[in-house]
Design an enzyme around this catalytic site. Sequence first.
Site, PDB file in Angstrom:
ATOM      1  N   ARG B  97       0.886  -1.183   0.000  1.00  0.00           N
ATOM      2  CA  ARG B  97       0.000   0.000   0.000  1.00  0.00           C
ATOM      3  C   ARG B  97       0.909   1.214   0.000  1.00  0.00           C
ATOM      4  NH1 ARG B  97      -5.288   0.038   2.384  1.00  0.00           N
ATOM      5  NH2 ARG B  97      -5.417   2.204   1.787  1.00  0.00           N
ATOM      6  N   ASP B 246      -6.947  11.119   9.350  1.00  0.00           N
ATOM      7  CA  ASP B 246      -5.795  10.611   8.608  1.00  0.00           C
ATOM      8  C   ASP B 246      -4.544  11.440   8.871  1.00  0.00           C
ATOM      9  OD1 ASP B 246      -8.165   9.735   6.399  1.00  0.00           O
ATOM     10  OD2 ASP B 246      -6.536   8.336   6.752  1.00  0.00           O
ATOM     11  N   LYS B 257     -11.668  10.907   6.019  1.00  0.00           N
ATOM     12  CA  LYS B 257     -12.480  10.352   4.925  1.00  0.00           C
ATOM     13  C   LYS B 257     -13.420  11.394   4.322  1.00  0.00           C
ATOM     14  CE  LYS B 257     -12.393   6.766   4.037  1.00  0.00           C
ATOM     15  NZ  LYS B 257     -11.283   6.403   3.151  1.00  0.00           N
TER      16      LYS B 257
END
Lengths: 354, 354
Positions: B97, B246, B257
């Site tokens: 990722r 985040d 988000k």
Amino acid sequence: MRSNDTEFATLRWVGDVDGYLDLLDQTLLPTEAKYVACRDTATLFEAIRSLRVRGAPAIGVAAAYGVCLGVQGAVDLNEADFFARLDETCRYLATSRPTAVNLFWALDRMRQSAELQRGLVPHELLQSMLLDEARRIHEEDAAMCRAIGAHGAALLNDGDGVLTHCNAGALATSEYGTALALLYAAQEQGKHLRVFVDETRPLLQGARLTAWELQRRGFDVTLICDNMAAQVMREGRVQAVVVGADRIAANGDTANKIGTYGVAVLAAAHDVPFYVAAPSSTFDLTLVDGCGIPIEERDPREVTHGFGRQTAPVGVKVYNPAFDVTPARLIRGIVCERGVISPVTGENIRRRIS
Amino acid sequence: MRSNDTEFATLRWVGDVDGYLDLLDQTLLPTEAKYVACRDTATLFEAIRSLRVRGAPAIGVAAAYGVCLGVQGAVDLNEADFFARLDETCRYLATSRPTAVNLFWALDRMRQSAELQRGLVPHELLQSMLLDEARRIHEEDAAMCRAIGAHGAALLNDGDGVLTHCNAGALATSEYGTALALLYAAQEQGKHLRVFVDETRPLLQGARLTAWELQRRGFDVTLICDNMAAQVMREGRVQAVVVGADRIAANGDTANKIGTYGVAVLAAAHDVPFYVAAPSSTFDLTLVDGCGIPIEERDPREVTHGFGRQTAPVGVKVYNPAFDVTPARLIRGIVCERGVISPVTGENIRRRIS
């Protein structure tokens, strides 16, 4: 896109008194644009019930033509039986969507137009008079949409970004739409708009229908999820919001598809004008304000099984209100076929509507 | 629900140095709760890449255990080859990722913990030391979540309605979560909460994950579409909003988000306090404010083909930002493992974090 792809009819009567009603099957959109031919009332009933045709004005027009389907062949009956058949047809179609006001209104108007002529003209003539009446309802709806567009287009400037929610477009009316009428009229005036379309969960009318019809008519369309509207406004991409309405109270409080109220709050927070566009028949002056509008709750499965697969745990509680009420203070103007009501006050509404 | 169904582990190491990592396969939620056994780094790599495990803290812990998988059998190598294998494992897992900060952090920490002992202890011992280090990372994550819960639970009152967005819960961490830690801790204190969960388009982490884990732990959970949050607040059903983060800038501006910013605006408009819960490692004090946080755009197909079927016309433009930035002025408090920062000012943040 071929240019002849840009035009589509939401519904159209094909032929004369022995003709049929063609409906664009909206359950197949946005992947297929196919018509379903309604040659009898049972097919039309199913089409209304299963949302192949939806949007209050479009349902009203479809039901009016449905009455014409119901009396096909009935001219061979005697007058009493002809009217019995007419009544039966209206009662039957009225149960296809039990809460649709335009449906009842159109059926009543069709029945009354026949009743007014009862005994005055041979009932054999009533069949063609009913088709004329249905066509009038259809044309009046189209003219109402055009008038909304003509009044509202001035609110949108060349180069504007415009956000809309749900589908108050050509697909919800016989053509042209209510909220989207402003966009179509502005486009005809040569204005270029960038349109942001909320997908509109749970039933995705924005993604499936609004994006489709605007794309089809050559707009610069950008689809977003409902929760992206705030970000799009914050980035300065939106200069106006335009939505439709299900019901408007005497003070201007407006019921519309769930999510509309949130968009109105966000628009106010970003100093973006928020407009409602709807025919004058949407006003319910018996309601003092929005508190009197009941909030219908719909099937939880629309939320939990919306996309063809289960997206939430079994047994989870769901709150699924079908619409919400936007208070008048958040609405910069209401555009109806009689003009623009702004500022939105009880007095300005009374002056224009009653 | 059977009572032993209420507990679940997001991930767990089974056995000793020759053991394996069991991951709850989050791609099967909410319909199936199945574990995938990662017995080699390739299986773990695929699990991270395909989001079987997700959430920055959980990915970090999983990657740490992944290093242990990578060196299984490597004790038969000489020291140089052992370290070459270790490096190779870390480089490989780091590409699973590419933007996950916790992933890189955990891999670095594992490698450094081995490097520190290089030449000091026989490399045969490093395998068990690495497993100890991975377990410490796991335990520290759990302790961090517990501390966030302990500090934040006081912000929630018995009987409160609490709204949350996305998944900042047990499934995003090794257990307990960040935003949801407040709810779990309040529940342990005997407070009864009614939790409203935004489904969180486009990837539906709220519907699929948050609703699942809260339901599993006995909460009164109500799932809503993102565009219903305003209505739920207007009806007075929500007394607090809690979300994760985040990245948080030095002035408190918070990236999270997509949709979080809109919820914060709505909360302010309804006088509902809006809280962010995140570990102190989420602060990036090199960023003066949120303007420095780039907004990643993701694949349009997440919006147009969300759940196995196409819900928008072919070729429609999509704007799909992965997150948005909530300005500090809309945040009543930031809860981290060191306490609650409120009011959210640069000075209060510096005092607590640096």
